[in-house]
Design an enzyme around this catalytic site. Sequence first.
Site, PDB file in Angstrom:
ATOM      1  N   SER A  30       0.803  -1.227   0.000  1.00 31.88           N
ATOM      2  CA  SER A  30       0.000   0.000   0.000  1.00 31.88           C
ATOM      3  C   SER A  30       0.834   1.275   0.000  1.00 31.88           C
ATOM      4  O   SER A  30       0.472   2.236  -0.694  1.00 31.88           O
ATOM      5  CB  SER A  30      -0.964   0.002   1.186  1.00 31.88           C
ATOM      6  OG  SER A  30      -1.975  -0.958   1.016  1.00 31.88           O
ATOM      7  N   LYS A  81      -9.626  -5.670  10.898  1.00 22.66           N
ATOM      8  CA  LYS A  81     -10.746  -5.065  10.178  1.00 22.66           C
ATOM      9  C   LYS A  81     -12.027  -5.028  11.008  1.00 22.66           C
ATOM     10  O   LYS A  81     -12.813  -4.080  10.904  1.00 22.66           O
ATOM     11  CB  LYS A  81     -10.975  -5.791   8.855  1.00 22.66           C
ATOM     12  CG  LYS A  81      -9.824  -5.604   7.859  1.00 22.66           C
ATOM     13  CD  LYS A  81     -10.099  -6.284   6.536  1.00 22.66           C
ATOM     14  CE  LYS A  81      -8.928  -6.106   5.584  1.00 22.66           C
ATOM     15  NZ  LYS A  81      -9.191  -6.706   4.256  1.00 22.66           N
ATOM     16  N   ALA A 148     -11.479 -11.119   4.430  1.00 21.33           N
ATOM     17  CA  ALA A 148     -11.661 -10.732   3.026  1.00 21.33           C
ATOM     18  C   ALA A 148     -12.850 -11.460   2.424  1.00 21.33           C
ATOM     19  O   ALA A 148     -13.673 -10.858   1.720  1.00 21.33           O
ATOM     20  CB  ALA A 148     -10.393 -11.037   2.232  1.00 21.33           C
TER      21      ALA A 148
END
Length: 290
Positions: A30, A81, A148
């Site tokens: 990222s 997350k 995910a």
Amino acid sequence: MSFFTLAELPDLAPEVKLGVIGNPIAHSKSPQMQQAALDADELPHRYVRLLAGTGEGEFEALVAELEQRNFIGLNVTVPFKKKALALAHSADPLATLSGAANTLRRHPDGGWTAINTDGPGFHTAIRELSQRSLNELNIVMLGACGGAGSALAAQCVLSDCPSLTLVNRPRPELEQLATKLAPHHKGKLHTCHFGTEELQAAIAQAHLVVNATSLGLKEGDPLPLPPEWLRPGQIVYDIVTHDTPLRRAAAEQGCLTDNGLAMLLWQGAYAYNYWFGHLPNINSMRAALS
């Protein structure tokens, strides 16, 4: 240095206003991607990797300190997350439905708001690969209970795919996920386990097979399914960002395949849009990943 911890935040340069949090985090692509976008827009900000401890309250303490430092936003990856969603004041429908957020934005009045860009990033990657949208595809989601996988499954539901099969090892979370998604799904929704006749039958009817498991991260990992179950013309998408045995085996079967780099690119682009109100220079981001 490759990443910063809570104890090392005093060493951050003042222009550092964005970052990605995870554990582990040194491998994250990222920063190269997001920094390229910032530089293309001639913004003065820097983007870094941030390592949060996995002990009780350590992720929350790091995020609280970043708020005090007037960070603009954060990307969040494994295993935080769900915690990112829990600390947010508000969240988009995908984050709420999947139970996970991968992007935070600091609210001007304090605290954070959250979205999940994994789903839209995945949808755009599939369109780029196949010129087809999720609402046209029967989909098998391998590893649906992971962070995910659950987000991608929720995206498939919110995109009105005609059929979705959630696949995982036998565990209560599989049926819990199906129960949560069912009220939002207009099509067919099934669950099954790896290595079963039910999975073989589902793959036979699928247009798109998604590997959202961790199998393929390490060389020597077993395949998540027998390659002879696949047929020419199917789309096989592996969210792992490098070439994997599944992708190679699927290509040998005549499938249309790709790894997760396009999904990584587009989830990052949609995160950037959330922070700054416009999409970044996609070509700059793509070049930084190549």
